[in-house]
Enzyme design. Structure first.
Site, PDB file in Angstrom:
ATOM      1  CG  HIS A   1      -6.524  -2.570   3.335  1.00  0.00           C
ATOM      2  ND1 HIS A   1      -5.753  -1.494   2.957  1.00  0.00           N
ATOM      3  CD2 HIS A   1      -7.754  -2.383   2.788  1.00  0.00           C
ATOM      4  CE1 HIS A   1      -6.490  -0.688   2.210  1.00  0.00           C
ATOM      5  NE2 HIS A   1      -7.704  -1.206   2.086  1.00  0.00           N
TER       6      HIS A   1
ATOM      7  CG  ASP B   1      -2.009   1.021   1.169  1.00  0.00           C
ATOM      8  OD1 ASP B   1      -1.714   2.204   0.878  1.00  0.00           O
ATOM      9  OD2 ASP B   1      -3.171   0.658   1.424  1.00  0.00           O
ATOM     10  CB  ILE B   2       1.642   3.951  -2.417  1.00  0.00           C
ATOM     11  CG1 ILE B   2       0.297   4.558  -2.773  1.00  0.00           C
ATOM     12  CG2 ILE B   2       2.123   2.959  -3.470  1.00  0.00           C
ATOM     13  CD1 ILE B   2       0.346   5.496  -3.971  1.00  0.00           C
TER      14      ILE B   2
ATOM     15  CG  HIS C   1      -8.588  -3.284  -2.058  1.00  0.00           C
ATOM     16  ND1 HIS C   1      -9.631  -2.623  -2.665  1.00  0.00           N
ATOM     17  CD2 HIS C   1      -8.157  -2.474  -1.064  1.00  0.00           C
ATOM     18  CE1 HIS C   1      -9.830  -1.464  -2.066  1.00  0.00           C
ATOM     19  NE2 HIS C   1      -8.945  -1.351  -1.077  1.00  0.00           N
TER      20      HIS C   1
ATOM     21  N   GLY D   1     -16.243   3.064   3.415  1.00  0.00           N
ATOM     22  CA  GLY D   1     -14.889   3.601   3.335  1.00  0.00           C
ATOM     23  C   GLY D   1     -14.086   3.126   2.138  1.00  0.00           C
ATOM     24  CD  GLN D   2     -14.852  -0.887  -2.585  1.00  0.00           C
ATOM     25  OE1 GLN D   2     -16.036  -1.064  -2.337  1.00  0.00           O
ATOM     26  NE2 GLN D   2     -14.191  -1.596  -3.496  1.00  0.00           N
ATOM     27  CB  SER D   3     -10.968   5.194  -1.394  1.00  0.00           C
ATOM     28  OG  SER D   3      -9.812   4.450  -1.092  1.00  0.00           O
TER      29      SER D   3
END
Length: 141
Positions: free
Chosen positions: A104, A33-34, A102, A95-97
């Site tokens: 985490h 995750d960046i 995916h 909260g999915q952006s």
């Protein structure tokens, strides 16, 4: 919501956008995750186009969850956290952006405060180091 083939994860799968890849197989892609919430924060995504867990195929979900568990074990080995949190959000209201399914995998240590998303992009050398550590751990099982 229909699947958007131009979302960032779809572009990463097609190699049209960069990512700090940890591992890739026929069904899933694992990357850093960046905007990590902790060191070792890793994402596992299916190659199957799916917006969220509500529309992925059973077979796709099977591959995804097994890879997520495998990555969680590797993150645990590579970073030795006090705990490992697995987070998966469905739709903007949760909260999915990025609207590509995916998971985490987030290492946790006591006292670490976290929101659903970080707002700071991590340095590329740190992300590559973390990816290498997880790759090394994945190679052990």
């Amino acid at each position: 919501m229909p699947y958007d083939n131009d979302n960032i994860f779809a572009k990463i799968i097609r190699k049209e956008a960069p990512a700090y890849l940890v591992e890739e197989n026929d069904h899933c892609l694992t990357m850093m995750d960046i905007m990590p919430q902790s060191k070792g924060h890793t994402l596992v995504i299916p190659k199957e186009p799916s917006v969220n867990i509500l529309d992925v195929s059973d077979r796709g979900l099977e591959h995804l969850i097994l890879q997520t568990r495998r990555v969680a074990r590797a993150v645990d080995m590579a970073f030795e956290p006090e705990g490992v949190m697995i987070v998966q959000l469905n739709r903007a209201g949760a909260g999915q952006s990025v609207f590509h399914l995916h998971f985490h995998v987030i290492p946790r240590w006591g006292g670490l405060q976290m929101a659903f998303h970080s707002r700071n992009v991590e340095d590329s050398s740190v992300l590559e180091d973390h990816a290498e550590r997880i790759r090394g751990a994945l190679a052990s099982f």
